[in-house]
Design an enzyme around this catalytic site. Sequence first.
Site, PDB file in Angstrom:
ATOM      1  N   SER A 189     114.583  11.843 -59.583  1.00  0.00           N
ATOM      2  CA  SER A 189     114.870  10.724 -60.470  1.00  0.00           C
ATOM      3  C   SER A 189     115.073   9.241 -59.726  1.00  0.00           C
ATOM      4  CB  SER A 189     115.968  10.887 -61.258  1.00  0.00           C
ATOM      5  OG  SER A 189     116.703  10.065 -61.998  1.00  0.00           O
ATOM      6  N   TYR A 192     125.364  14.346 -62.008  1.00  0.00           N
ATOM      7  CA  TYR A 192     123.678  14.187 -62.127  1.00  0.00           C
ATOM      8  C   TYR A 192     123.052  13.483 -60.988  1.00  0.00           C
ATOM      9  CZ  TYR A 192     119.030  13.546 -64.118  1.00  0.00           C
ATOM     10  OH  TYR A 192     117.710  13.278 -64.499  1.00  0.00           O
TER      11      TYR A 192
END
Length: 247
Positions: free
Chosen positions: A141, A154
């Site tokens: 990501s 995360y």
Amino acid sequence: MSLENKNIIVTGASSGIGEATAKKLAAAGANVVITARRTERLNELKDEIEKDGGKALAITGDVTSKEDWKSIVEQTHNNFGKVDVLVNNAGLMPLSFVENLKTDEWDKMVDVNIKGVLNGVASVVPDMKETKAGHIINISSVAGRKIMPAGAVYCATKYAVRALSEGIRLEMGPKYNTKVTSIEPGFVATELTNTITDDDVKDMMSQFEDLTPLQASDIADSIYYALTQPEHSSVNEILIRPTNQDL
Ligand SMILES: NC(=O)c1ccc[n+]([C@@H]2O[C@H](COP(=O)([O-])OP(=O)(O)OC[C@H]3O[C@@H](n4cnc5c(N)ncnc54)[C@H](OP(=O)(O)O)[C@@H]3O)[C@@H](O)[C@H]2O)c1
């Protein structure tokens, strides 16, 4: 490189990026093994792919379970043959502020986003060593490059995925002719934010309302690009953001 009859496992195929990727790769002639926990969604996708003339095998599984991985690989071998490509896509993003101590959600992110990816890698490396070929695509990501508030855990998982991708490439590329790609999307319109339970984060997410998000199909296109380059060319990273995303 053609994807005709390549055997490709896509995790997290029941929605979002995984679903779009499975459709794209099946349309390009690959035999796709679609896996996730929601059986009904997988079966719907399998029907859709087959209706369009593609080949798909739906296997219900949890990426955190080594037993489930054993079954995914066995069924792939029995139905199609050795694994050519793994798209390690399953993940979740229950963003939260550290002070709110949502430690169960931290554990889940580590289990699915990191250990789930490792389970996938361990399951396909034997085939790739044997065939001296193959491609592992890991979905990291932008959060694997930049840290954001409420994203401590995360982001840590996505940094880990990017580090793992490079580490695996270093070893598997020269020795076993295996490619590894880290895909690093910005904001994509999917169900991913549904896992957020921290109300403070829900308020923060309103900053993304002005964005024109990427679509899951945009990420599927990036994956297709990485997979279809000539044998000598290994695309190691793709960072892709909505044009008007700054972070
Ligand atoms: N959307 C974004 O903005 C964005 C940006 C950058 C990176 N990503 C990454 O892209 C990947 C896909 O996310 P998405 O955006 O497409 O969201 P999504 O629509 O929520 O898809 C997540 C997928 O992961 C599966 N999954 C979750 N836990 C699982 C488990 N324990 N075992 C097996 N499958 C599991 C879900 O299926 P089941 O619930 O059926 O198991 C679902 O198919 C994730 O790794 C995410 O971190 C997304």
